[in-house]
Design an enzyme around this catalytic site. Sequence first.
Site, PDB file in Angstrom:
ATOM      1  N   ASN A   7     -37.308 -14.900  15.033  1.00 55.86           N
ATOM      2  CA  ASN A   7     -38.357 -14.088  15.628  1.00 55.86           C
ATOM      3  C   ASN A   7     -39.263 -15.039  16.396  1.00 55.86           C
ATOM      4  O   ASN A   7     -40.132 -15.685  15.814  1.00 55.86           O
ATOM      5  CB  ASN A   7     -39.118 -13.352  14.521  1.00 55.86           C
ATOM      6  N   ARG A  90     -35.003 -10.970  16.924  1.00 64.47           N
ATOM      7  CA  ARG A  90     -35.906  -9.833  17.076  1.00 64.47           C
ATOM      8  C   ARG A  90     -36.444  -9.858  18.509  1.00 64.47           C
ATOM      9  O   ARG A  90     -36.976 -10.878  18.958  1.00 64.47           O
ATOM     10  CB  ARG A  90     -37.058  -9.957  16.084  1.00 64.47           C
ATOM     11  N   HIS A 179     -42.366  -1.507  15.917  1.00 63.55           N
ATOM     12  CA  HIS A 179     -42.054  -1.588  14.479  1.00 63.55           C
ATOM     13  C   HIS A 179     -40.804  -0.771  14.163  1.00 63.55           C
ATOM     14  O   HIS A 179     -40.613  -0.317  13.041  1.00 63.55           O
ATOM     15  CB  HIS A 179     -43.195  -1.044  13.589  1.00 63.55           C
TER      16      HIS A 179
END
Length: 396
Positions: A7, A90, A179
Amino acid sequence: MKILIINAGSSSLKYQFMESEGGQVFAKGLCERIGIDGRLTHKVPGREDVKQDIPMPTHGEAIQAVLDIMVDPAKGVIASTDEIAAVGHRVLHGGMAFTKSCIIDDACIEAIKKCIPLGPLHNPANLMGIEACQKIMPNTPQVAVFDTAFHMTMPPKAYIYAIPYEYYEKDDVRRYGFHGTSHRYVSARAIDMLGNPEHSRVICCHLGNGSSLSAVVDGKCVDTTMGLGPLAGFPMGTRSGDVDATILEYLMGRYGYDIKEMLNILNKKSGVLGISGVSSDFRDLDEAAAQGNERAALALEKFIYEVKKFIGAYATAMGGVDAIVFTAGIGENSKELRASICQGLEYMGVEMDEEKNNVRGQEVDVSAAGSKVKIFIIPTNEELMIAMDTAELCAK
Ligand code: AMP
């Protein structure tokens, strides 16, 4: 399959090395101050954390530092980087191009680049992480998992903004939501906890430093609170949530702010921090409110009120609700906030068991016996979702 999850932010990079089946975490950590100096924190379950200062002029050195420590005989967890079967990244914004995760190839990278105007802060950093991994591990497959993808099932009435339609057609202006990986994970767990009924209506409350709600019908997202960017919805740690756009013109005129300064105020100085003047951290707000700080109490009250309003809105949008899920830092840890949010929702069949609610970070049903709506605490696990997607796509 053993998957490395990355990430990448603009000056930081989080990583986790885990098994996609069952979710065992072998190691995880954080590279900070990339482009400044460089610091690595490496954690292996059951061992002491390792902290090292390592020069990281770019994300390339950060990735190299991660790989080096992973194969280090004393601090590492693998003998060779060949044990990393694949890398899952991500990625914040997938725009309209990505409705699910995908194997990273040239076309995928081009499409992520095209989404940079929609995610100007995060997508370039995500790309730096991807490009660094490609360079250092050219033979290891890479997968991109998008924060927006889960929300792409929203119907037009939920995602369209009431501005001239041409901005949607020509410029991709619409609600995207974020999210998504967390909402996907917790909604799927909730449906499982409901006993996998044929039809289900779930409201997911991802309440952390950044917060969003989603409405999920039969496992598919039908609405969410964040918008084109992550600033929308209800107040967060430092983000304002929805505001009347007139405020921008008014304050910019009064104080001579340009749009960057204005957005910085809305992103970094607003939310519960802005109202309270105390902190963006809900633990600090609880403490300050308990000591009589009225603005801290107001910030908490505003947060709870707005979350409640969205729960009511989403129950109406779905024609009812079977389960409400609490997840992320606040949702998993604060029994007080969970209780305050559910208080007063008894009219719609939401009844909490205060005893059961007295837990932290466990996957548990905290609804009272006979509550029409189930209330679940489900610790989110975005990394597991990324690992599972990565493994699935690579197996194909
Ligand atoms: P996250 O972004 O999901 O990591 O959530 C981080 C936020 O969770 C922090 O900024 C805190 O506001 C909140 N948080 C963590 N633990 C607690 C707690 N015990 N009570 C209230 N808030 C908490």
